[in-house]
Design a protein around this motif. Structure first.
Motif, PDB file in Angstrom:
ATOM      1  N   ASN A  49       0.821  -1.201   0.000  1.00 40.10           N
ATOM      2  CA  ASN A  49       0.000   0.000   0.000  1.00 40.10           C
ATOM      3  C   ASN A  49       0.859   1.257   0.000  1.00 40.10           C
ATOM      4  N   ILE A  50       1.852   1.299   0.889  1.00 38.14           N
ATOM      5  CA  ILE A  50       2.721   2.473   0.974  1.00 38.14           C
ATOM      6  C   ILE A  50       3.515   2.643  -0.318  1.00 38.14           C
ATOM      7  N   GLY A  51       4.008   1.522  -0.856  1.00 45.59           N
ATOM      8  CA  GLY A  51       4.798   1.590  -2.079  1.00 45.59           C
ATOM      9  C   GLY A  51       4.040   2.099  -3.281  1.00 45.59           C
ATOM     10  N   LEU A  52       2.727   1.856  -3.316  1.00 44.36           N
ATOM     11  CA  LEU A  52       1.928   2.270  -4.470  1.00 44.36           C
ATOM     12  C   LEU A  52       1.462   3.719  -4.393  1.00 44.36           C
ATOM     13  N   VAL A  53       1.678   4.388  -3.250  1.00 44.07           N
ATOM     14  CA  VAL A  53       1.234   5.778  -3.117  1.00 44.07           C
ATOM     15  C   VAL A  53       1.878   6.698  -4.154  1.00 44.07           C
ATOM     16  N   PRO A  54       3.210   6.663  -4.349  1.00 45.49           N
ATOM     17  CA  PRO A  54       3.793   7.548  -5.368  1.00 45.49           C
ATOM     18  C   PRO A  54       3.199   7.330  -6.756  1.00 45.49           C
ATOM     19  N   GLY A  55       2.925   6.066  -7.092  1.00 44.06           N
ATOM     20  CA  GLY A  55       2.321   5.782  -8.385  1.00 44.06           C
ATOM     21  C   GLY A  55       0.905   6.325  -8.482  1.00 44.06           C
ATOM     22  N   ALA A  56       0.153   6.234  -7.370  1.00 46.57           N
ATOM     23  CA  ALA A  56      -1.219   6.758  -7.367  1.00 46.57           C
ATOM     24  C   ALA A  56      -1.213   8.272  -7.568  1.00 46.57           C
ATOM     25  N   LEU A  57      -0.291   8.960  -6.909  1.00 48.49           N
ATOM     26  CA  LEU A  57      -0.198  10.413  -7.070  1.00 48.49           C
ATOM     27  C   LEU A  57       0.211  10.769  -8.499  1.00 48.49           C
ATOM     28  N   SER A  58       1.129   9.981  -9.074  1.00 48.53           N
ATOM     29  CA  SER A  58       1.549  10.225 -10.455  1.00 48.53           C
ATOM     30  C   SER A  58       0.399   9.998 -11.425  1.00 48.53           C
ATOM     31  N   ALA A  59      -0.411   8.973 -11.155  1.00 45.81           N
ATOM     32  CA  ALA A  59      -1.557   8.694 -12.022  1.00 45.81           C
ATOM     33  C   ALA A  59      -2.566   9.832 -11.980  1.00 45.81           C
ATOM     34  N   ALA A  60      -2.837  10.348 -10.778  1.00 45.14           N
ATOM     35  CA  ALA A  60      -3.765  11.475 -10.657  1.00 45.14           C
ATOM     36  C   ALA A  60      -3.257  12.681 -11.435  1.00 45.14           C
ATOM     37  N   TRP A  61      -1.972  12.938 -11.358  1.00 41.45           N
ATOM     38  CA  TRP A  61      -1.376  14.051 -12.099  1.00 41.45           C
ATOM     39  C   TRP A  61      -1.457  13.803 -13.609  1.00 41.45           C
ATOM     40  N   GLY A  62      -1.227  12.564 -14.023  1.00 39.56           N
ATOM     41  CA  GLY A  62      -1.258  12.247 -15.447  1.00 39.56           C
ATOM     42  C   GLY A  62      -2.621  12.438 -16.078  1.00 39.56           C
ATOM     43  N   TRP A  63      -3.696  12.343 -15.268  1.00 40.21           N
ATOM     44  CA  TRP A  63      -5.059  12.495 -15.780  1.00 40.21           C
ATOM     45  C   TRP A  63      -5.670  13.835 -15.369  1.00 40.21           C
ATOM     46  N   ARG A  64      -4.835  14.808 -15.062  1.00 40.58           N
ATOM     47  CA  ARG A  64      -5.331  16.098 -14.555  1.00 40.58           C
ATOM     48  C   ARG A  64      -6.227  16.824 -15.554  1.00 40.58           C
ATOM     49  N   ALA A  65      -5.990  16.616 -16.853  1.00 37.07           N
ATOM     50  CA  ALA A  65      -6.827  17.311 -17.852  1.00 37.07           C
ATOM     51  C   ALA A  65      -8.282  16.885 -17.747  1.00 37.07           C
ATOM     52  N   GLU A  66      -8.512  15.593 -17.465  1.00 41.77           N
ATOM     53  CA  GLU A  66      -9.886  15.090 -17.341  1.00 41.77           C
ATOM     54  C   GLU A  66     -10.522  15.474 -16.020  1.00 41.77           C
ATOM     55  N   LEU A  67      -9.726  15.994 -15.093  1.00 52.13           N
ATOM     56  CA  LEU A  67     -10.256  16.399 -13.792  1.00 52.13           C
ATOM     57  C   LEU A  67     -10.667  17.865 -13.741  1.00 52.13           C
ATOM     58  N   ARG A  68     -10.296  18.629 -14.749  1.00 49.03           N
ATOM     59  CA  ARG A  68     -10.490  20.080 -14.675  1.00 49.03           C
ATOM     60  C   ARG A  68     -11.945  20.478 -14.513  1.00 49.03           C
ATOM     61  N   HIS A  69     -12.857  19.756 -15.177  1.00 48.84           N
ATOM     62  CA  HIS A  69     -14.276  20.115 -15.063  1.00 48.84           C
ATOM     63  C   HIS A  69     -14.939  19.443 -13.860  1.00 48.84           C
ATOM     64  N   GLN A  70     -14.153  18.707 -13.065  1.00 53.01           N
ATOM     65  CA  GLN A  70     -14.721  17.978 -11.931  1.00 53.01           C
ATOM     66  C   GLN A  70     -14.138  18.437 -10.590  1.00 53.01           C
ATOM     67  N   LYS A  71     -13.607  19.640 -10.546  1.00 56.07           N
ATOM     68  CA  LYS A  71     -12.950  20.100  -9.323  1.00 56.07           C
ATOM     69  C   LYS A  71     -13.911  20.122  -8.137  1.00 56.07           C
ATOM     70  N   ARG A  72     -15.141  20.596  -8.365  1.00 57.17           N
ATOM     71  CA  ARG A  72     -16.106  20.645  -7.258  1.00 57.17           C
ATOM     72  C   ARG A  72     -16.483  19.244  -6.797  1.00 57.17           C
ATOM     73  N   ARG A  73     -16.646  18.331  -7.733  1.00 58.14           N
ATOM     74  CA  ARG A  73     -16.973  16.948  -7.357  1.00 58.14           C
ATOM     75  C   ARG A  73     -15.831  16.339  -6.551  1.00 58.14           C
ATOM     76  N   LEU A  74     -14.603  16.589  -6.971  1.00 61.12           N
ATOM     77  CA  LEU A  74     -13.459  16.058  -6.243  1.00 61.12           C
ATOM     78  C   LEU A  74     -13.424  16.583  -4.809  1.00 61.12           C
ATOM     79  N   LEU A  75     -13.732  17.864  -4.617  1.00 58.67           N
ATOM     80  CA  LEU A  75     -13.756  18.438  -3.275  1.00 58.67           C
ATOM     81  C   LEU A  75     -14.868  17.838  -2.423  1.00 58.67           C
TER      82      LEU A  75
END
Length: 252
Positions: A49-75
């Motif tokens: 679990n701990i080892g996969l955290v950096p990859g999870a953060l990198s994945a979220a960053w890699g898909w940031r374009a698809e998150l732009r219209h969902q900022k309120r939902r994410l919050l």
């Protein structure tokens, strides 16, 4: 642990980061690998679990374009993932190791079922989009995200697929949008669970380092070129690894 074993774990970490970026279930690659090399189940789960955290953060960053219209939902949804991940991590530490060993085969089997039915889930999501249904949160979205967080904090395999299914069905967003949200929420769950494990659990830091580096590499590759791979090939690979996990547990 030998260099050959560490190399195999690193490759599993790369595969997990790649798979998690696209669909989820990367734990079905790393977890059985650790078990095969004799790592105790709870230690393997915590370190993984701990080892996969950096990859999870990198994945979220890699898909940031698809998150732009969902900022309120994410919050709105991030607190549910945070609380769920915290509860799941505490359950892992409070419940006896025997309970974890007993329930993991069931969780792995559930993960395999979710992987197998993912095409049906995706068809449902795409059908809603083609019908012109306006994406919006249902009242069940937050409870579903929280429950998935509990599952992710406790074990994590197929957490991403659970999230994609829950978000797609309860919000009506298309697959790419739900996958991006899945990556962000999974990062929240994994991070809060990892924080708990670092404080109170037995961690194998060498495994954490090897999986962490591998998962970042895999997630970066997955964010760039992973969509070009046939979905059936990727799903079949996960099913093979998940079946391996079941065999390992049932023959210990």
């Amino acid at each position: 642990m030998t260099w050959l074993e560490l190399a195999a774990i690193a490759l599993a970490g790369i595969g997990a980061g790649f798979v998690n970026t696209l669909a989820g279930s990367g734990t079905l690659l790393t977890f059985p690998t650790l078990l095969a090399f004799g790592v105790p189940p709870v230690t393997a789960n915590v370190s993984n679990n701990i080892g996969l955290v950096p990859g999870a953060l990198s994945a979220a960053w890699g898909w940031r374009a698809e998150l732009r219209h969902q900022k309120r939902r994410l919050l709105r949804l991030a607190p549910a993932s945070l609380v769920g991940g915290l509860v799941g991590a505490v359950l892992l530490l409070v419940l006896p190791a025997e309970a974890f060993e007993a329930v993991v085969p069931v969780l792995v089997a559930l993960g395999l079922v979710l992987v197998a039915v993912q095409p049906w889930i995706n068809r449902r999501i795409n059908a809603r989009a083609q019908e012109g249904i306006e994406p919006r949160d249902h009242w069940t979205t937050i409870p579903a995200v929280a429950a998935t967080g509990v599952y992710g904090g406790y074990f994590g395999a197929a957490q991403g697929i659970l999230l994609v299914g829950a978000l797609g069905i309860t919000t009506g967003e298309p697959v790419h949008a739900t996958n991006a949200m899945k990556n962000a929420l999974s990062a929240v769950v994994n991070s809060v669970a990892a924080a708990v494990f670092v404080l109170v659990a037995e961690v194998d830091w060498l495994i954490v380092l090897v999986i962490g580096v591998g998962s970042v590499v895999g997630s970066l590759v997955g964010s760039r070129v992973g969509r070009r791979l046939p979905a059936a090939l990727l799903r079949g690979f996960i099913l093979v690894m998940g079946t391996t996990a079941l065999v390992v547990f049932l023959t210990r």
